[in-house]
Design a protein around this motif. Sequence first.
Motif, PDB file in Angstrom:
ATOM      1  N   ARG A 271       0.808  -1.213   0.000  1.00 36.13           N
ATOM      2  CA  ARG A 271       0.000   0.000   0.000  1.00 36.13           C
ATOM      3  C   ARG A 271       0.847   1.271   0.000  1.00 36.13           C
ATOM      4  O   ARG A 271       0.415   2.319  -0.505  1.00 36.13           O
ATOM      5  CB  ARG A 271      -0.929   0.017   1.221  1.00 36.13           C
ATOM      6  CG  ARG A 271      -1.825   1.260   1.286  1.00 36.13           C
ATOM      7  CD  ARG A 271      -2.679   1.317   2.536  1.00 36.13           C
ATOM      8  NE  ARG A 271      -3.734   0.321   2.487  1.00 36.13           N
ATOM      9  CZ  ARG A 271      -3.761  -0.766   3.237  1.00 36.13           C
ATOM     10  NH1 ARG A 271      -2.756  -1.005   4.093  1.00 36.13           N
ATOM     11  NH2 ARG A 271      -4.743  -1.630   3.148  1.00 36.13           N
ATOM     12  N   ASP A 272       2.046   1.226   0.548  1.00 31.19           N
ATOM     13  CA  ASP A 272       2.871   2.430   0.626  1.00 31.19           C
ATOM     14  C   ASP A 272       3.431   2.868  -0.719  1.00 31.19           C
ATOM     15  O   ASP A 272       4.158   3.867  -0.805  1.00 31.19           O
ATOM     16  CB  ASP A 272       4.005   2.241   1.637  1.00 31.19           C
ATOM     17  CG  ASP A 272       5.002   1.152   1.221  1.00 31.19           C
ATOM     18  OD1 ASP A 272       4.877   0.589   0.115  1.00 31.19           O
ATOM     19  OD2 ASP A 272       5.907   0.844   2.026  1.00 31.19           O
ATOM     20  N   GLY A 273       3.090   2.129  -1.799  1.00 33.97           N
ATOM     21  CA  GLY A 273       3.557   2.518  -3.125  1.00 33.97           C
ATOM     22  C   GLY A 273       4.847   1.854  -3.541  1.00 33.97           C
ATOM     23  O   GLY A 273       5.540   2.353  -4.433  1.00 33.97           O
ATOM     24  N   TYR A 295       0.735   5.203  -4.216  1.00 30.24           N
ATOM     25  CA  TYR A 295       0.147   4.865  -2.925  1.00 30.24           C
ATOM     26  C   TYR A 295      -1.170   4.117  -3.153  1.00 30.24           C
ATOM     27  O   TYR A 295      -1.972   4.491  -4.011  1.00 30.24           O
ATOM     28  CB  TYR A 295      -0.108   6.121  -2.101  1.00 30.24           C
ATOM     29  CG  TYR A 295      -0.697   5.801  -0.740  1.00 30.24           C
ATOM     30  CD1 TYR A 295       0.127   5.489   0.332  1.00 30.24           C
ATOM     31  CD2 TYR A 295      -2.079   5.773  -0.554  1.00 30.24           C
ATOM     32  CE1 TYR A 295      -0.406   5.160   1.571  1.00 30.24           C
ATOM     33  CE2 TYR A 295      -2.626   5.446   0.684  1.00 30.24           C
ATOM     34  CZ  TYR A 295      -1.789   5.135   1.738  1.00 30.24           C
ATOM     35  OH  TYR A 295      -2.322   4.796   2.949  1.00 30.24           O
ATOM     36  N   THR A 313      -5.202   1.092  -8.185  1.00 29.66           N
ATOM     37  CA  THR A 313      -5.162   2.018  -7.063  1.00 29.66           C
ATOM     38  C   THR A 313      -6.028   3.232  -7.379  1.00 29.66           C
ATOM     39  O   THR A 313      -6.741   3.256  -8.387  1.00 29.66           O
ATOM     40  CB  THR A 313      -3.726   2.433  -6.722  1.00 29.66           C
ATOM     41  OG1 THR A 313      -3.725   3.174  -5.492  1.00 29.66           O
ATOM     42  CG2 THR A 313      -3.086   3.258  -7.825  1.00 29.66           C
ATOM     43  N   ARG A 327      -5.589   6.167   7.372  1.00 35.06           N
ATOM     44  CA  ARG A 327      -5.330   6.125   5.939  1.00 35.06           C
ATOM     45  C   ARG A 327      -5.979   7.322   5.265  1.00 35.06           C
ATOM     46  O   ARG A 327      -7.081   7.735   5.635  1.00 35.06           O
ATOM     47  CB  ARG A 327      -5.893   4.833   5.346  1.00 35.06           C
ATOM     48  CG  ARG A 327      -5.274   3.573   5.920  1.00 35.06           C
ATOM     49  CD  ARG A 327      -5.947   2.354   5.339  1.00 35.06           C
ATOM     50  NE  ARG A 327      -5.480   1.132   5.983  1.00 35.06           N
ATOM     51  CZ  ARG A 327      -5.987  -0.069   5.761  1.00 35.06           C
ATOM     52  NH1 ARG A 327      -6.994  -0.209   4.900  1.00 35.06           N
ATOM     53  NH2 ARG A 327      -5.516  -1.134   6.387  1.00 35.06           N
TER      54      ARG A 327
END
Length: 346
Positions: A271-273, A295, A313, A327
């Motif tokens: 999820r953090d890219g 992200y 995403t 988030r």
Amino acid sequence: MRTMRMVVMSMAMLLPAGLLPAMAQTKWDVTKTWHIGGEGSMDYLTVDPQTHRLFVPRGTHTMVIDADSGKVLGDIPGQKNAHGVAIVPSLGRGFITDGGGEGAIVIFDLKTYAVLGTLATVPDSDGIIYDAALGRILAVSGDKGVLMSFKPDIDPKSGKIDPQIELGGAPEFLASDGTGKIYINLEDKDVVAEVDLQTKKVIARWPVTPGGHPVGMALDKKTHRLFIGCRKPQKMIVMSTEDGKVLSDLPIGAGVDATAFEAGQAFASCRDGSLVVAGERSGKFEVEQIVKTSYGAKTLAIDPTSHKIYLPTMEFEELKPGAASGRPKAKPGSFMIVEVGRNATQ
């Protein structure tokens, strides 16, 4: 040199100090970003390598996207909370797990995208795969803690799934070796359950330590190795399916949701890219590259014919300074697909 400096900076930002691997030549990079739009959430996507179509669950509907152009080819409605898609090209059928309400698996036509019927399952029907060697659709329910299976030629109107197999934990995703052994992450137990489909029993439970909360799973059938994405701690665990031994643990980014294996490399989308690329050298696994994606790009699918990776995403609002931790909120209508491919300039 500029490219190499950028890779070093990205790795330094995405991994804790002291865990950076030896530098490897860059092989993967973001090649396209398709801005698709439309409303709804997102979960595990599936790629059809024969037609280069992407099947993307969006909560109440599932989108069909041309991976070459980004064009939306179809939209399958009628789900409450779509999670995953399995396809059976030989039968011209697709299967969508719907975890909302009482739970269901929606059967649709691969050419027209018309819904053929709906199978009653259980709440939180989630991960789903098709094993051609077994001739079985396999799916799990996190809330009910069961493995479900049935033949893909099942009657879409009146068919019933096989008796459920109790797993003794909350499953997230699964893999099958084609011989009747199914491997399932039990997220709440921090173990992988090995299921014998013939006896319909769990025959082994293997801890994912030093990882925890396992979610993503991929299998290299040739070497009998599982690649497991763990969230707490953040690790990619390499595990032998012969005895459950952990062969290696590699650092990954925050919020992993999916892993994949293709052509000797393992991938973890976070999820953090970050997209972590791992490989084996001289019998030792190591992180070879970290690709900066976007992200929220926490799931992925690989097209084994084009050797491209697709990650869904959205665009997200920035958290305001001093805001409570959490988030960021997704921007309406900002859904997109990030394509990652081999960088021919390297």
